[in-house]
Design a protein around this motif. Structure first.
Motif, PDB file in Angstrom:
ATOM      1  N   PRO A 256      -2.515  -6.418   9.712  1.00 52.64           N
ATOM      2  CA  PRO A 256      -3.213  -7.555  10.579  1.00 52.64           C
ATOM      3  C   PRO A 256      -3.249  -8.793   9.988  1.00 52.64           C
ATOM      4  N   TRP A 257      -3.295  -9.855  10.857  1.00 49.17           N
ATOM      5  CA  TRP A 257      -3.427 -11.049  10.312  1.00 49.17           C
ATOM      6  C   TRP A 257      -5.070 -11.538  10.806  1.00 49.17           C
ATOM      7  N   SER A 258      -5.984 -11.851   9.873  1.00 50.96           N
ATOM      8  CA  SER A 258      -7.385 -11.801  10.223  1.00 50.96           C
ATOM      9  C   SER A 258      -8.012 -13.035   9.369  1.00 50.96           C
ATOM     10  N   ASP A 259      -9.150 -13.146   9.756  1.00 49.96           N
ATOM     11  CA  ASP A 259      -9.924 -14.400   8.898  1.00 49.96           C
ATOM     12  C   ASP A 259     -10.300 -14.068   7.538  1.00 49.96           C
ATOM     13  N   SER A 260     -10.054 -12.685   7.109  1.00 52.98           N
ATOM     14  CA  SER A 260     -10.387 -12.373   5.520  1.00 52.98           C
ATOM     15  C   SER A 260      -9.102 -11.387   5.286  1.00 52.98           C
ATOM     16  N   ASP A 261      -8.910 -11.408   3.703  1.00 59.32           N
ATOM     17  CA  ASP A 261      -7.824 -10.604   3.218  1.00 59.32           C
ATOM     18  C   ASP A 261      -7.924  -9.289   3.730  1.00 59.32           C
ATOM     19  N   PRO A 262      -6.931  -8.738   4.375  1.00 58.11           N
ATOM     20  CA  PRO A 262      -6.959  -7.370   4.872  1.00 58.11           C
ATOM     21  C   PRO A 262      -6.492  -6.304   3.980  1.00 58.11           C
ATOM     22  N   GLY A 263      -6.164  -6.695   2.548  1.00 53.01           N
ATOM     23  CA  GLY A 263      -5.513  -5.998   1.690  1.00 53.01           C
ATOM     24  C   GLY A 263      -4.569  -5.197   2.169  1.00 53.01           C
ATOM     25  N   ALA A 264      -4.372  -3.480   1.919  1.00 50.67           N
ATOM     26  CA  ALA A 264      -3.438  -2.903   2.269  1.00 50.67           C
ATOM     27  C   ALA A 264      -3.546  -2.108   3.430  1.00 50.67           C
ATOM     28  N   GLU A 265      -4.362  -2.652   4.451  1.00 49.51           N
ATOM     29  CA  GLU A 265      -4.390  -2.180   5.844  1.00 49.51           C
ATOM     30  C   GLU A 265      -3.183  -2.387   6.361  1.00 49.51           C
ATOM     31  N   GLY A 266      -2.733  -1.417   7.152  1.00 58.98           N
ATOM     32  CA  GLY A 266      -1.585  -1.618   7.980  1.00 58.98           C
ATOM     33  C   GLY A 266      -0.394  -1.181   7.279  1.00 58.98           C
ATOM     34  N   ALA A 267      -0.272  -0.687   5.998  1.00 62.50           N
ATOM     35  CA  ALA A 267       0.690  -0.189   5.188  1.00 62.50           C
ATOM     36  C   ALA A 267       1.482   0.670   6.025  1.00 62.50           C
ATOM     37  N   PRO A 268       2.876   0.671   5.717  1.00 63.38           N
ATOM     38  CA  PRO A 268       3.863   1.605   6.493  1.00 63.38           C
ATOM     39  C   PRO A 268       3.510   3.079   6.171  1.00 63.38           C
ATOM     40  N   PHE A 269       3.079   3.427   4.918  1.00 64.74           N
ATOM     41  CA  PHE A 269       2.522   4.760   4.429  1.00 64.74           C
ATOM     42  C   PHE A 269       1.733   4.673   3.410  1.00 64.74           C
ATOM     43  N   ALA A 270       0.784   5.696   2.999  1.00 66.88           N
ATOM     44  CA  ALA A 270       0.048   5.502   2.047  1.00 66.88           C
ATOM     45  C   ALA A 270       0.736   5.576   0.519  1.00 66.88           C
ATOM     46  N   ALA A 271       0.475   4.868  -0.413  1.00 64.18           N
ATOM     47  CA  ALA A 271       0.798   4.685  -1.673  1.00 64.18           C
ATOM     48  C   ALA A 271      -0.250   3.695  -2.423  1.00 64.18           C
ATOM     49  N   ASP A 272       0.284   3.686  -3.625  1.00 63.60           N
ATOM     50  CA  ASP A 272      -0.521   2.572  -4.677  1.00 63.60           C
ATOM     51  C   ASP A 272       0.223   1.398  -4.616  1.00 63.60           C
ATOM     52  N   TRP A 273      -0.228   0.568  -3.657  1.00 62.83           N
ATOM     53  CA  TRP A 273       0.221  -0.791  -3.434  1.00 62.83           C
ATOM     54  C   TRP A 273      -0.250  -1.604  -4.370  1.00 62.83           C
ATOM     55  N   ARG A 274       0.654  -2.669  -4.882  1.00 63.36           N
ATOM     56  CA  ARG A 274       0.157  -3.625  -5.845  1.00 63.36           C
ATOM     57  C   ARG A 274       0.806  -4.874  -5.421  1.00 63.36           C
ATOM     58  N   ALA A 275      -0.253  -6.095  -5.532  1.00 66.92           N
ATOM     59  CA  ALA A 275       0.053  -7.339  -5.049  1.00 66.92           C
ATOM     60  C   ALA A 275       0.978  -7.911  -6.251  1.00 66.92           C
TER      61      ALA A 275
END
Length: 332
Positions: A256-275
């Motif tokens: 999502p595009w929001s007023d604060s950083d949504p992090g990994a919300e909306g990822a296409p699958f569960a995983a260890d996502w890293r920036a």
């Protein structure tokens, strides 16, 4: 103005030179849609590639939606591409483009300005054509003191008073060229202007002061996340919903595009996502900052299409996602 245009007109791929045969309505319509909120230099290569691929309303009407959206990538304001295709299909079905402003306005994606420009340039009808260049010229010619956008009715009325019945299309293009080449936003070349002797702003010595612009409001800042999932030399792409920002375009999965950083919300699958980086993009009504995230372990059953990384340019993704690709490539 017409004498000046005959001598000084720009040579553009969608135009017919003054005094020659009437231009192809398809090319006039296409150029006017492409030029909405986009500079001539940016439009020219798109227009030439587009007309080589789809040279008529019928050809464009038969095109695949995804191919059209991919060909549009980089021109921005993607609702224009969806309306372009819808309009081509309506025109092809009815057998041609209507030649009056009132009928043109009934077509998808054609508003007041575009209808006037097409009616004048493609069909020679008298129409009051006011784009950003004409707006600047006329605001200076009459020294319109009210700030934009409130000044637009007065600017249109002023344009109406000087628009001739004959050669209306050439006159509209002459005014556009004058604004682009002489009556520029900064440092206008007044000594070369054919309207100098009648220009109120020149007489006042302050042409740069017009058009008067309202104080800009700061755009809101929004935040989002773009997800890069790669396996076997292919990256997961999704098709964005037809309605909404960047509608119908291929894209990286996006939270999502929001007023604060949504992090990994909306990822296409569960995983260890890293920036791995941050990309920024300015839209008309807000600025967007997106964190680019990658996953070390990829779920190859995720919904979407797996596109060859080596051929991502052919996917026709909007600029925001092209910047994310650059960020990923920078980490390799």
């Amino acid at each position: 103005m017409l004498d000046w245009y005959d001598r000084n007109h720009r040579s553009l791929p969608w135009r017919s030179p003054p005094g020659t045969a009437a231009p192809d309505p398809y090319r006039v319509w296409l150029s006017e849609v492409m030029l909405q909120q986009t500079q001539v230099a940016s439009v020219r290569p798109y227009f030439e590639a587009w007309t080589a691929r789809w040279p008529s309303f019928a050809a464009l009407a038969a095109a695949d939606d995804a191919d059209v959206m991919a060909a549009w990538a980089g021109l921005g304001y993607y609702a224009r591409a969806r309306n372009l295709l819808a309009c081509a299909r309506v025109v092809a079905a009815r057998g041609g483009l209507p030649d009056t402003e009132s009928d043109l306005r009934k077509l998808p994606g054609i508003g007041d300005y575009t209808a006037a420009a097409i009616a004048a340039i493609a069909f020679g009808r008298r129409a009051v054509v006011v784009d950003a260049n004409v707006e600047r010229v006329v605001s200076r010619l009459f020294a319109v003191a009210e700030p934009l956008p409130g000044a637009r009715p007065a600017i249109r009325a002023g344009t109406d008073t000087i628009t001739p019945d004959a050669r209306a299309g050439d006159f509209a293009q002459a005014m556009m060229d004058l604004g682009s080449m002489v009556c520029t936003a900064r440092s206008p070349r007044c000594l070369l202007c054919p309207l100098r002797d009648d220009c109120a702003a020149y007489a006042m010595g302050t042409p740069d002061a017009f058009p008067v612009k309202a104080v800009k409001k700061a755009k809101p800042q929004r935040f989002g996340t773009l997800f890069w999932a790669e396996r076997d030399g292919r990256v997961l792409l999704v098709r964005r919903p037809d309605k909404g920002m960047l509608g119908g375009m291929r894209a990286l999965p996006t939270g999502p595009w929001s007023d604060s950083d949504p992090g990994a919300e909306g990822a296409p699958f569960a995983a260890d996502w890293r920036a791995i980086g941050l990309v920024r993009h300015g839209f008309t009504h807000f600025d967007l900052a997106c964190t680019v995230m990658v996953a070390d372990a990829v779920d190859d059953t995720a919904q979407g299409e797996w596109w060859p990384v080596a051929d991502l340019e052919a996917a026709g993704m909007p600029t925001l996602f092209a910047r994310a690709i650059t960020a990923v490539e920078g980490m390799r």
